[in-house]
Design a protein around this motif. Sequence first.
Motif, PDB file in Angstrom:
ATOM      1  N   LYS A   1       0.804  -1.223   0.000  1.00 57.06           N
ATOM      2  CA  LYS A   1       0.000   0.000   0.000  1.00 57.06           C
ATOM      3  C   LYS A   1       0.837   1.273   0.000  1.00 57.06           C
ATOM      4  O   LYS A   1       0.359   2.325  -0.401  1.00 57.06           O
ATOM      5  N   ALA A   2       2.096   1.179   0.436  1.00 54.98           N
ATOM      6  CA  ALA A   2       2.947   2.366   0.470  1.00 54.98           C
ATOM      7  C   ALA A   2       3.460   2.741  -0.912  1.00 54.98           C
ATOM      8  O   ALA A   2       3.971   3.835  -1.106  1.00 54.98           O
ATOM      9  N   LYS A   3       3.333   1.859  -1.868  1.00 52.21           N
ATOM     10  CA  LYS A   3       3.838   2.096  -3.218  1.00 52.21           C
ATOM     11  C   LYS A   3       2.687   2.340  -4.188  1.00 52.21           C
ATOM     12  O   LYS A   3       1.544   2.525  -3.797  1.00 52.21           O
ATOM     13  N   LYS A   4       2.992   2.256  -5.490  1.00 51.59           N
ATOM     14  CA  LYS A   4       1.984   2.472  -6.524  1.00 51.59           C
ATOM     15  C   LYS A   4       0.857   1.446  -6.412  1.00 51.59           C
ATOM     16  O   LYS A   4       1.019   0.382  -5.835  1.00 51.59           O
ATOM     17  N   GLU A   5      -0.247   1.757  -7.053  1.00 52.86           N
ATOM     18  CA  GLU A   5      -1.449   0.917  -7.006  1.00 52.86           C
ATOM     19  C   GLU A   5      -1.187  -0.517  -7.449  1.00 52.86           C
ATOM     20  O   GLU A   5      -1.788  -1.442  -6.941  1.00 52.86           O
ATOM     21  N   ASN A   6      -0.267  -0.723  -8.372  1.00 52.60           N
ATOM     22  CA  ASN A   6      -0.031  -2.064  -8.907  1.00 52.60           C
ATOM     23  C   ASN A   6       1.152  -2.780  -8.233  1.00 52.60           C
ATOM     24  O   ASN A   6       1.620  -3.799  -8.730  1.00 52.60           O
ATOM     25  N   SER A   7       1.622  -2.260  -7.107  1.00 49.97           N
ATOM     26  CA  SER A   7       2.762  -2.853  -6.409  1.00 49.97           C
ATOM     27  C   SER A   7       2.315  -3.881  -5.378  1.00 49.97           C
ATOM     28  O   SER A   7       1.459  -3.608  -4.536  1.00 49.97           O
ATOM     29  N   TRP A   8       2.924  -5.054  -5.464  1.00 43.85           N
ATOM     30  CA  TRP A   8       2.664  -6.155  -4.551  1.00 43.85           C
ATOM     31  C   TRP A   8       3.996  -6.691  -4.058  1.00 43.85           C
ATOM     32  O   TRP A   8       5.042  -6.353  -4.596  1.00 43.85           O
ATOM     33  N   LEU A   9       3.931  -7.568  -3.043  1.00 40.93           N
ATOM     34  CA  LEU A   9       5.099  -8.308  -2.587  1.00 40.93           C
ATOM     35  C   LEU A   9       4.799  -9.792  -2.718  1.00 40.93           C
ATOM     36  O   LEU A   9       3.720 -10.248  -2.301  1.00 40.93           O
ATOM     37  N   LEU A  10       5.738 -10.542  -3.292  1.00 42.04           N
ATOM     38  CA  LEU A  10       5.644 -11.998  -3.343  1.00 42.04           C
ATOM     39  C   LEU A  10       6.552 -12.522  -2.243  1.00 42.04           C
ATOM     40  O   LEU A  10       7.748 -12.215  -2.221  1.00 42.04           O
ATOM     41  N   ILE A  11       5.968 -13.314  -1.332  1.00 44.68           N
ATOM     42  CA  ILE A  11       6.693 -13.780  -0.150  1.00 44.68           C
ATOM     43  C   ILE A  11       6.535 -15.289  -0.026  1.00 44.68           C
ATOM     44  O   ILE A  11       5.411 -15.815  -0.093  1.00 44.68           O
ATOM     45  N   LYS A  12       7.624 -15.988   0.196  1.00 50.80           N
ATOM     46  CA  LYS A  12       7.595 -17.425   0.450  1.00 50.80           C
ATOM     47  C   LYS A  12       7.276 -17.643   1.918  1.00 50.80           C
ATOM     48  O   LYS A  12       7.885 -17.034   2.789  1.00 50.80           O
ATOM     49  N   ALA A  13       6.306 -18.516   2.198  1.00 52.27           N
ATOM     50  CA  ALA A  13       5.976 -18.860   3.579  1.00 52.27           C
ATOM     51  C   ALA A  13       7.069 -19.762   4.149  1.00 52.27           C
ATOM     52  O   ALA A  13       7.757 -20.474   3.420  1.00 52.27           O
ATOM     53  N   ASN A  14       7.218 -19.735   5.454  1.00 48.02           N
ATOM     54  CA  ASN A  14       8.209 -20.568   6.123  1.00 48.02           C
ATOM     55  C   ASN A  14       7.625 -21.963   6.319  1.00 48.02           C
ATOM     56  O   ASN A  14       7.006 -22.251   7.338  1.00 48.02           O
ATOM     57  N   ASP A  15       7.799 -22.818   5.315  1.00 50.02           N
ATOM     58  CA  ASP A  15       7.281 -24.185   5.372  1.00 50.02           C
ATOM     59  C   ASP A  15       8.397 -25.167   5.063  1.00 50.02           C
ATOM     60  O   ASP A  15       9.566 -24.780   4.982  1.00 50.02           O
ATOM     61  N   GLU A  16       8.067 -26.439   4.870  1.00 52.37           N
ATOM     62  CA  GLU A  16       9.091 -27.461   4.646  1.00 52.37           C
ATOM     63  C   GLU A  16       9.871 -27.267   3.344  1.00 52.37           C
ATOM     64  O   GLU A  16      10.934 -27.868   3.160  1.00 52.37           O
ATOM     65  N   TYR A  17       9.381 -26.439   2.426  1.00 52.56           N
ATOM     66  CA  TYR A  17      10.077 -26.196   1.158  1.00 52.56           C
ATOM     67  C   TYR A  17      10.978 -24.960   1.200  1.00 52.56           C
ATOM     68  O   TYR A  17      11.743 -24.727   0.272  1.00 52.56           O
TER      69      TYR A  17
END
Length: 186
Positions: A146-162
């Motif tokens: 939300k702090a960036k442009k309207e089309n900005s997202w973050l892709l984050i890997k969850a902390n799982d077995e992979y």
Amino acid sequence: MTLNEYNQKRNFVSTAEPEGKINKSVAEMIFVVQKHAASHLHYDFRLESEGVLKSWAIPKGPSMNPAHKRLAIQVEDHPYAYRNFEGIIPEGNYGAGNVIVWDNGTFILVDDENYGNLNANLQKGHLRFIIKGKKLKGEFLLVKWKAKKENSWLLIKANDEYATEEDVLLQDKSVISNTTIDSLKS
């Protein structure tokens, strides 16, 4: 974002990219990550939704390390047929450069209160999903920045077995043609 925007940006007489038409999987929803050497090297991350591929450009590429939060710029929807596109987009065309299918597979939504409606989850600005790919595996999140442009997202890997600190981008060959982006010939 619609396929109209995708079609308007392309000249299908001079590029082998598929025309924008709605189509969808018969069974599980698919994802694809295309490595794209355009004006800047980036990875195009795509999730199937309602007959199109919702798309994000990830400048640094996806990571299997939960400590890495990758900027993901949402771009125009791409047609379902784009899932297998590899080749060279000729100079003078939008996105000119080499493209390979770096990874692909299926995905499922997690804790989905919208019953499989990816678009509704995207409207909330938070999407959790499990990827079953050849290189990417496990749970990921797409979170609206939300702090960036309207089309900005973050892709984050969850902390799982992979999750791992190993650099998955070192696996640089196409999962379809087993070629690297640099070895494509015009």
